[in-house]
Write a protein that holds these residues in place. Sequence first.
Motif, short mmCIF file in Angstrom:
data_model
loop_
_atom_site.label_atom_id
_atom_site.label_comp_id
_atom_site.label_asym_id
_atom_site.label_seq_id
_atom_site.Cartn_x
_atom_site.Cartn_y
_atom_site.Cartn_z
N PRO A 1 -50.39 -33.34 24.78
CA PRO A 1 -51.29 -33.25 25.93
C PRO A 1 -52.77 -33.33 25.58
N ALA B 1 -43.06 -36.93 25.48
CA ALA B 1 -42.12 -35.88 25.86
C ALA B 1 -42.74 -34.56 25.46
N TRP B 2 -42.87 -33.66 26.42
CA TRP B 2 -43.53 -32.38 26.19
C TRP B 2 -42.49 -31.28 26.13
N HIS B 3 -42.23 -30.77 24.92
CA HIS B 3 -41.24 -29.71 24.69
C HIS B 3 -39.93 -29.98 25.43
N PRO B 4 -39.28 -31.12 25.16
CA PRO B 4 -38.07 -31.46 25.90
C PRO B 4 -36.94 -30.45 25.76
N MET C 1 -37.04 -27.70 28.74
CA MET C 1 -37.18 -28.09 30.14
C MET C 1 -36.05 -27.47 30.97
N ARG D 1 -42.60 -27.12 35.14
CA ARG D 1 -42.85 -27.69 33.83
C ARG D 1 -42.40 -29.14 33.77
N ALA D 2 -41.29 -29.44 34.42
CA ALA D 2 -40.78 -30.82 34.44
C ALA D 2 -41.75 -31.75 35.13
N TYR E 1 -45.10 -31.36 35.25
CA TYR E 1 -46.22 -31.60 34.34
C TYR E 1 -45.84 -32.66 33.30
N ASP E 2 -44.62 -32.58 32.80
CA ASP E 2 -44.15 -33.58 31.84
C ASP E 2 -44.13 -34.97 32.47
N ARG F 1 -46.44 -38.10 31.32
CA ARG F 1 -45.77 -39.35 30.94
C ARG F 1 -46.32 -40.52 31.76
#
Length: 432
Positions: A13, A40-43, A46, A95-96, A98-99, A103
């Motif tokens: 990020p 991918a942010w902390h997949p 999620m 959170r999903a 924001y990801d 993306r």
Amino acid sequence: MTGHDVIGVGLGPFNLGLAALLDPVGDVDAVFFEAAPRFAWHPGLMLPGTTLQVPFLADLVTLADPTSRWSFLNYLHERGRLYRFYFYERFHVPRAEYDAYARWVAESLPSCRFGARVTAVEPDGDGWRVSVETAAGVEDHRARSVVFGVGTRPAVPAVARPVLGQDVFHTEDYLTYREKAVTASAVTVVGSGQSAGEVVADLLEAGLPGGLPGGLTVDWFTRSRGFLPMEYSKLGLEHFTPEYTAYFHGLPPSTRDELRAGQDLLYKGLSAETSERIYDLLYEATVDRADPPVVYAGACELRSIEPSPLPGRRWRLHWHHRDQDRAFTRDTDVVVLGTGHEPAPLPVPSGLVALDGAGRPEVALDYRLTLASGAPSTLFAQNAELHTHGVGAPDLGLGAHRNSVIVNALAGREVYPVRDRTVYQSFGGPLA
């Protein structure tokens, strides 16, 4: 060899926010390389129902430029979700989502290159030679400045490293191995931060509805003195500001370390919602029923892990209670390590960057890495300065401020205003 004004290493990020803020700056040529095939942010975390721990205004750009086309609100507008978000009436977004937003930015910016691993950054005259490995081979680029956004990596206790695998793993990999955890007979979660709490809540939701005995056994132990909430009062949140960053940076290194040692709950700990969720699950599961096989306790330090001698159990964990100075053991099948993260190493030659007495990089107030030679530095770091800039370093809410400072340094002028005063609090002693 391709030349650029700036190369970004890594696309989490923070560097993604830098790419977004540099996008309209026409006189700064920037390119960002990321080894992963896509953003991918902390997949592995999620989980359904999880939200950001900061308001949506802490997106990639808004706190630097609310008019940016790369804001979260513009993402909602372009996706036809603005009215839905309006009726959602939440400050903390899923959170999903924001990801998905990040993306969208990453896939829209031409400066972002995925599937490109930076293997080395080396001095080259008055700039830097950056070696990049792609599917087509190794290519060299040259840049006047380099910004490292390599982020963090899971912090794994030394006692767990030899046994890491499908039944001993970090929370970062929880979704990968979740099925193994929820179908086990006994699971142990280590740590008391937000990720550990979310895993415990998920395990309870999976294991409690069927009642007991014979259901999932959950142990939850932490070295901390309890399962305490993260500080979220308005006056406490003023520590996540440019003023506090500057105040903290101006303190002697020994004072900074001493101060930060007592500030864990400013940036660690459980959200109130997760704490309530866990307690409510336990309460509802005990209506007209015996207590579930759930044990949780603070002040417990993991000392070793070995194969369990008990039939049907995989691991024996040796614990030490710090307050009682007492050892005990517990047997389990799956161990989930919610033990936090640590800075990832910078891909630079040994001896290039100046280190402090603890082996950490020295970082100037404007986020430049100090060179061991004493020469002027054009290397910058993102989220590698917790020890020099304080608790706000990993916080999404300060990302846009840090990137404003870096953009202004790269451009040699004020592209984004950096405010002198953003809070009411004074962190130093009052001036006479």
